[in-house]
Motif scaffolding. Structure first.
Motif, PDB file in Angstrom:
ATOM      1  N   SER A   1      -4.263  23.851  16.440  1.00  0.00           N
ATOM      2  CA  SER A   1      -4.521  24.096  15.022  1.00  0.00           C
ATOM      3  C   SER A   1      -3.932  22.988  14.155  1.00  0.00           C
ATOM      4  CB  SER A   1      -3.925  25.441  14.596  1.00  0.00           C
ATOM      5  OG  SER A   1      -4.556  26.495  15.276  1.00  0.00           O
TER       6      SER A   1
ATOM      7  N   ALA B   1      -5.976  19.823  14.553  1.00  0.00           N
ATOM      8  CA  ALA B   1      -7.235  19.993  13.817  1.00  0.00           C
ATOM      9  C   ALA B   1      -7.027  19.743  12.322  1.00  0.00           C
ATOM     10  CB  ALA B   1      -7.789  21.397  14.052  1.00  0.00           C
ATOM     11  N   GLU B   2      -5.948  20.306  11.791  1.00  0.00           N
ATOM     12  CA  GLU B   2      -5.656  20.126  10.367  1.00  0.00           C
ATOM     13  C   GLU B   2      -5.372  18.667  10.040  1.00  0.00           C
ATOM     14  OE1 GLU B   2      -2.522  21.761   6.949  1.00  0.00           O
ATOM     15  OE2 GLU B   2      -2.501  22.615   8.982  1.00  0.00           O
TER      16      GLU B   2
ATOM     17  N   VAL C   1     -10.626  18.555  11.017  1.00  0.00           N
ATOM     18  CA  VAL C   1     -11.691  19.250  11.759  1.00  0.00           C
ATOM     19  C   VAL C   1     -11.236  20.686  11.996  1.00  0.00           C
ATOM     20  CG1 VAL C   1     -12.486  17.137  12.882  1.00  0.00           C
ATOM     21  CG2 VAL C   1     -10.783  18.558  14.025  1.00  0.00           C
ATOM     22  N   SER C   2     -12.104  21.485  12.588  1.00  0.00           N
ATOM     23  CA  SER C   2     -11.761  22.885  12.834  1.00  0.00           C
ATOM     24  C   SER C   2     -10.986  23.037  14.144  1.00  0.00           C
ATOM     25  CB  SER C   2     -13.031  23.736  12.895  1.00  0.00           C
ATOM     26  OG  SER C   2     -13.782  23.392  14.048  1.00  0.00           O
ATOM     27  N   PHE C   3     -10.261  24.164  14.262  1.00  0.00           N
ATOM     28  CA  PHE C   3      -9.580  24.493  15.516  1.00  0.00           C
ATOM     29  C   PHE C   3     -10.581  24.538  16.668  1.00  0.00           C
ATOM     30  CE2 PHE C   3      -8.952  28.002  18.494  1.00  0.00           C
ATOM     31  CZ  PHE C   3      -7.801  27.584  19.163  1.00  0.00           C
ATOM     32  N   ALA C   4     -11.749  25.131  16.412  1.00  0.00           N
ATOM     33  CA  ALA C   4     -12.768  25.268  17.463  1.00  0.00           C
ATOM     34  C   ALA C   4     -13.216  23.909  17.987  1.00  0.00           C
ATOM     35  CB  ALA C   4     -13.967  26.049  16.925  1.00  0.00           C
ATOM     36  N   THR C   5     -13.275  22.914  17.092  1.00  0.00           N
ATOM     37  CA  THR C   5     -13.687  21.567  17.510  1.00  0.00           C
ATOM     38  C   THR C   5     -12.677  20.969  18.479  1.00  0.00           C
ATOM     39  OG1 THR C   5     -14.882  21.157  15.451  1.00  0.00           O
ATOM     40  CG2 THR C   5     -14.170  19.229  16.704  1.00  0.00           C
TER      41      THR C   5
ATOM     42  N   ASN D   1     -10.558  22.596  20.287  1.00  0.00           N
ATOM     43  CA  ASN D   1     -10.613  23.425  21.494  1.00  0.00           C
ATOM     44  C   ASN D   1     -11.762  22.998  22.402  1.00  0.00           C
ATOM     45  OD1 ASN D   1     -11.635  26.294  22.807  1.00  0.00           O
ATOM     46  ND2 ASN D   1      -9.397  26.088  22.702  1.00  0.00           N
TER      47      ASN D   1
END
Length: 282
Positions: free
Chosen positions: A19, A22-23, A27-31, A33
């Motif tokens: 997380s 990503a921040e 980008v997003s956490f899902a990206t 991941n």
């Protein structure tokens, strides 16, 4: 190293959660991941952002890029310098302790082999055509792996013999017909020796490598690779050629060493030393 593994290792070096990474990258956490699971690759924009994040945290991104086996149908024009001329068939033989082991060495820049042979009265420069199709080629990126492979081949890793890091570089080019990597010319030779002797860090070395803009060398390791080499042109150096090259070589060496010296001073407190890297890889 796969891109998924690179992302994980960089995140570990930064001491960030998925997380938090990503921040930091926007980008997003899902990206993140998906990157780490190998479901997709980071875009070039994301890669540039990761490199910038590494630079801000004084982490050498190039150490994650490593080396990879490539195949290609390309034919390239290269240059080879010989002290007394090639006699007979081209073979994968050179002096001991060369950068990438025993082989037939060729460069992308005609000037480089010329500076190596300018002290010899019977020196010859060859222009060569090399068919790379069907060869198993190790392409070594300009980074820490490049330096450590040279360290292994120059006998600088004997004090950690049989460790994991030693065995990795002993096995790196096994089964390969050719290695492609940057040339450790006389300017870079000076910097490499300082690295191997524990005077400068890996960051100082890598930044010097980038600044000196070295050409690449292709090293034919096997008879199969040597049979793919065709001589296009052969020229003997005149005395005036050799005198001019000696002067140019000396001037370029002095300029390169001075430039590298400034970079090494800038990064003298950042990065890891040679012995630290080897001990960490045991």
């Amino acid at each position: 190293m796969k891109s998924s593994e690179i992302i994980k290792e960089i995140r570990s070096c930064l001491n960030l959660s998925q997380s938090e990474l990503a921040e930091a990258l926007g980008v997003s956490f899902a990206t993140v991941n998906r990157w780490e699971k190998g479901h997709c690759e980071p875009s070039q924009i994301a890669v540039n952002a990761i490199k910038h994040l590494c630079a801000n945290s004084k982490i050498d991104f190039s150490r994650f890029e490593g080396s990879h086996i490539i195949s290609t149908n390309e034919t390239v024009v290269l240059y080879h310098g010989s002290k007394s001329g090639i006699r007979g068939a081209i073979v994968p033989v050179s002096r001991e302790r060369c950068d990438f082991g025993k082989g037939f060495y060729m460069g992308t820049d005609r000037t480089q082999p010329l500076t190596l042979i300018c002290n010899y009265p019977n020196a010859k420069i060859y222009t060569l055509s090399v068919d790379l199709s069907g060869l198993r080629i190790l392409d070594v990126e300009a980074g820490l792996d490049w330096a450590l492979l040279i360290a292994y081949n120059r006998g600088k890793m004997e004090f950690v013999k049989h460790t994991a890091i030693y065995n990795r570089f002993a096995d790196l080019s096994k089964g390969c017909d050719m290695i492609i990597g940057y040339i450790a010319n006389d300017r870079m030779f000076f910097v490499l020796d300082r690295f191997f002797n524990g005077e400068i860090t890996d960051l100082a070395l890598i930044n010097s490598l980038s600044a000196l803009k070295l050409g690449k060398q292709y090293v034919a390791l096997t008879e199969k690779a040597c049979k793919k080499i065709e001589v296009l042109d052969e020229r003997q150096l005149t005395e005036s050629d050799r005198d001019r090259l000696k002067q140019e070589s000396g001037e370029n060496r002095s300029k390169g060493i001075a430039m590298a010296g400034e970079i090494c001073r800038k990064y003298r407190r950042d990065g890891r030393f040679f012995d630290e890297i080897l001990k960490a890889g045991e």
